[in-house]
Design a protein around this motif. Sequence first.
Motif, short mmCIF file in Angstrom:
data_model
loop_
_atom_site.label_atom_id
_atom_site.label_comp_id
_atom_site.label_asym_id
_atom_site.label_seq_id
_atom_site.Cartn_x
_atom_site.Cartn_y
_atom_site.Cartn_z
N VAL A 18 -35.24 -8.72 18.19
CA VAL A 18 -34.55 -7.52 17.71
C VAL A 18 -33.18 -7.40 18.36
N GLY A 19 -33.08 -7.72 19.64
CA GLY A 19 -31.78 -7.68 20.32
C GLY A 19 -30.80 -8.66 19.73
N LEU A 20 -31.26 -9.87 19.43
CA LEU A 20 -30.38 -10.87 18.80
C LEU A 20 -29.94 -10.43 17.41
N LEU A 21 -30.86 -9.85 16.66
CA LEU A 21 -30.52 -9.36 15.32
C LEU A 21 -29.48 -8.24 15.40
N TYR A 22 -29.65 -7.33 16.35
CA TYR A 22 -28.71 -6.23 16.53
C TYR A 22 -27.32 -6.76 16.91
N ARG A 23 -27.28 -7.72 17.81
CA ARG A 23 -25.99 -8.32 18.19
C ARG A 23 -25.34 -9.03 17.01
N GLY A 24 -26.14 -9.66 16.18
CA GLY A 24 -25.61 -10.32 14.99
C GLY A 24 -24.99 -9.32 14.03
N VAL A 25 -25.66 -8.19 13.85
CA VAL A 25 -25.13 -7.14 12.98
C VAL A 25 -23.83 -6.60 13.55
N LEU A 26 -23.79 -6.36 14.86
CA LEU A 26 -22.56 -5.88 15.49
C LEU A 26 -21.42 -6.88 15.30
N PHE A 27 -21.72 -8.17 15.44
CA PHE A 27 -20.70 -9.19 15.27
C PHE A 27 -20.15 -9.20 13.85
N VAL A 28 -21.03 -9.10 12.86
CA VAL A 28 -20.59 -9.12 11.46
C VAL A 28 -19.75 -7.89 11.15
N VAL A 29 -20.18 -6.72 11.61
CA VAL A 29 -19.41 -5.49 11.35
C VAL A 29 -18.06 -5.56 12.05
N ALA A 30 -18.02 -6.08 13.26
CA ALA A 30 -16.74 -6.22 13.96
C ALA A 30 -15.83 -7.19 13.23
N LEU A 31 -16.39 -8.26 12.71
CA LEU A 31 -15.61 -9.22 11.95
C LEU A 31 -15.04 -8.59 10.68
N VAL A 32 -15.86 -7.83 9.99
CA VAL A 32 -15.40 -7.14 8.77
C VAL A 32 -14.31 -6.13 9.11
N SER A 33 -14.45 -5.45 10.25
CA SER A 33 -13.45 -4.44 10.61
C SER A 33 -12.09 -5.06 10.88
N VAL A 34 -12.06 -6.34 11.17
CA VAL A 34 -10.79 -7.02 11.42
C VAL A 34 -10.29 -7.75 10.17
N LEU A 35 -11.19 -8.36 9.42
CA LEU A 35 -10.79 -9.25 8.34
C LEU A 35 -10.89 -8.66 6.93
N ALA A 36 -11.28 -7.41 6.79
CA ALA A 36 -11.40 -6.82 5.46
C ALA A 36 -10.04 -6.76 4.77
N SER A 37 -10.07 -6.89 3.46
CA SER A 37 -8.82 -6.99 2.71
C SER A 37 -8.13 -5.64 2.50
N THR A 38 -8.87 -4.55 2.49
CA THR A 38 -8.25 -3.25 2.25
C THR A 38 -8.39 -2.37 3.49
#
Length: 58
Positions: A18-38
């Motif tokens: 569960v900890g690894l899954l949570y960290r993965g979700v945080l990583f993806v959301v952080a990536l989207v917050s930087v790389l989103a197009s709009t």
Amino acid sequence: MSQLPQLLYYTAALSGCVGLLYRGVLFVVALVSVLASTPERRKDARTTLSILVRRRSR
């Protein structure tokens, strides 16, 4: 009493997964917050990230 070590092992393994899954979700959301197009999507991702991390932006 012989079930206790096995129960502790599975509890620790589940907590780790569960900890690894949570960290993965945080990583993806952080990536989207930087790389989103709009800007709206970046702002939404940053808001979601702040909710997941449980910090308020100042």
